[in-house]
Enzyme design. Structure first.
Site, PDB file in Angstrom:
ATOM      1  N   HIS A  12      -7.457  -3.663   9.185  1.00  0.00           N
ATOM      2  CA  HIS A  12      -8.762  -4.622   8.600  1.00  0.00           C
ATOM      3  C   HIS A  12      -9.655  -4.968   9.856  1.00  0.00           C
ATOM      4  O   HIS A  12      -9.827  -6.379   9.719  1.00  0.00           O
ATOM      5  CB  HIS A  12      -7.933  -5.701   7.949  1.00  0.00           C
ATOM      6  CG  HIS A  12      -7.073  -5.515   6.699  1.00  0.00           C
ATOM      7  ND1 HIS A  12      -6.522  -6.353   5.901  1.00  0.00           N
ATOM      8  CD2 HIS A  12      -6.856  -4.132   5.793  1.00  0.00           C
ATOM      9  CE1 HIS A  12      -5.888  -5.805   4.866  1.00  0.00           C
ATOM     10  NE2 HIS A  12      -6.325  -4.764   4.967  1.00  0.00           N
ATOM     11  N   HIS A  14     -12.542  -3.230   2.279  1.00  0.00           N
ATOM     12  CA  HIS A  14     -10.953  -3.610   2.416  1.00  0.00           C
ATOM     13  C   HIS A  14     -10.734  -3.042   3.997  1.00  0.00           C
ATOM     14  O   HIS A  14     -10.617  -4.149   4.890  1.00  0.00           O
ATOM     15  CB  HIS A  14     -10.308  -2.605   1.691  1.00  0.00           C
ATOM     16  CG  HIS A  14      -8.817  -2.552   1.691  1.00  0.00           C
ATOM     17  ND1 HIS A  14      -7.979  -2.093   0.858  1.00  0.00           N
ATOM     18  CD2 HIS A  14      -7.853  -3.225   2.678  1.00  0.00           C
ATOM     19  CE1 HIS A  14      -6.876  -2.427   1.106  1.00  0.00           C
ATOM     20  NE2 HIS A  14      -6.763  -3.018   2.231  1.00  0.00           N
ATOM     21  N   GLU A  44       0.741  -1.132   0.035  1.00  0.00           N
ATOM     22  CA  GLU A  44       0.185   0.054  -0.038  1.00  0.00           C
ATOM     23  C   GLU A  44       0.588   1.195  -0.057  1.00  0.00           C
ATOM     24  O   GLU A  44       0.677   2.164   0.174  1.00  0.00           O
ATOM     25  CB  GLU A  44      -0.915  -0.145   1.298  1.00  0.00           C
ATOM     26  CG  GLU A  44      -2.028  -1.123   1.272  1.00  0.00           C
ATOM     27  CD  GLU A  44      -3.030  -0.846  -0.052  1.00  0.00           C
ATOM     28  OE1 GLU A  44      -2.909   0.088  -0.917  1.00  0.00           O
ATOM     29  OE2 GLU A  44      -3.939  -1.819  -0.202  1.00  0.00           O
ATOM     30  N   HIS A  70      -2.889   1.558   8.994  1.00  0.00           N
ATOM     31  CA  HIS A  70      -3.985   0.917   7.992  1.00  0.00           C
ATOM     32  C   HIS A  70      -4.252  -0.299   8.518  1.00  0.00           C
ATOM     33  O   HIS A  70      -3.443  -1.107   8.760  1.00  0.00           O
ATOM     34  CB  HIS A  70      -3.438   0.721   6.682  1.00  0.00           C
ATOM     35  CG  HIS A  70      -4.460  -0.019   5.942  1.00  0.00           C
ATOM     36  ND1 HIS A  70      -5.720   0.043   5.769  1.00  0.00           N
ATOM     37  CD2 HIS A  70      -3.852  -1.245   4.979  1.00  0.00           C
ATOM     38  CE1 HIS A  70      -6.222  -0.856   4.888  1.00  0.00           C
ATOM     39  NE2 HIS A  70      -5.213  -1.459   4.459  1.00  0.00           N
TER      40      HIS A  70
HETATM   41 ZN   LIG Z   1      -5.336  -3.409   3.516  1.00  0.00          ZN
END
Ligand SMILES: [Zn+2]
Length: 216
Positions: free
Chosen positions: A98, A159, A77, A96
């Protein structure tokens, strides 16, 4: 500079372990970066589980993503991280995740409304959903920037969550708060209609938080 880099590599490792322990990520998914200065960014590597990751695995890159120090590829990413740093001069750390409840909102592509005071203080409003794009693409980076605007969290459709802040513990705290809020809203909807805070009250609380935080 080397000892400074080593110090912040360890800070990222500690944050990654907290992120995994809080079940905000699973396996090697999710990623973290930290901007040291205008030309140096530390970022987690691609595809190494958080229980195996070592300080040396954290990659040092420049502002366009060229590897300066490190034997691993940076997180896939990377375009997302670089785009946010390029656009938001106030951001020095990106986390980031999930996490389950926030990803539930991302799956149905519904924003997390501004209904809880702690969330709006730190995020500055609703957590909007970025238009869908494949992971790791420039297109995702662009759509995330649009949905993020001047706030501190955004949902990536189907996502997960991105939290941004001036420093790393704050960025992790944002991802935790987004998750907690998503969970609260799902339960609240069983009880009745959720009531959004007014734009005026959101602005007042966010400004108060920022000014108080800035003085510490
Ligand atoms: Zn991700």
């Amino acid at each position: 500079m080397t000892s400074k880099i080593a110090h912040y590599q360890q800070v990222i490792i500690d944050t990654a372990r907290r992120m995994a322990n809080e079940q905000l990520v699973f396996g090697s998914w999710g990623n973290i970066s930290l901007r040291l200065d205008a030309e140096k960014i530390l970022i987690t590597p691609s595809g190494i589980d958080y229980d195996k990751i070592q300080r040396e695995d954290i990659v040092l890159i420049d502002q366009v993503g060229t590897i300066l120090i490190g034997d691993h590829r940076p997180s896939s990413e990377l375009p997302l991280h670089l785009a946010i740093y390029n656009e938001r001069r106030d951001v020095h750390a990106i986390v980031h995740t999930h996490s389950i409840y926030a990803t539930s909102f991302a799956i149905v592509r519904k924003r997390i409304p501004p209904v809880v005071e702690d969330l709006v203080q730190i995020v500055g409003g609703a957590v909007e959903v970025a238009e869908y794009a494949l992971p790791g693409t420039d297109e995702l980076a662009r759509s995330a920037l649009v949905a993020l605007a001047d706030r501190n969290a955004v949902l990536l459709a189907n996502h997960g969550v991105v939290g941004v802040a001036a420093e790393i513990t704050e960025a992790l705290k944002i991802c935790s708060l987004v998750e907690k809020t998503a969970q609260s809203i799902i339960f609240a909807r069983l009880l009745g209609d959720v009531v959004e805070l007014s734009q005026h009250d959101i602005k007042t609380m966010h400004t108060f938080y920022r000014e108080k935080y800035g003085q510490r």
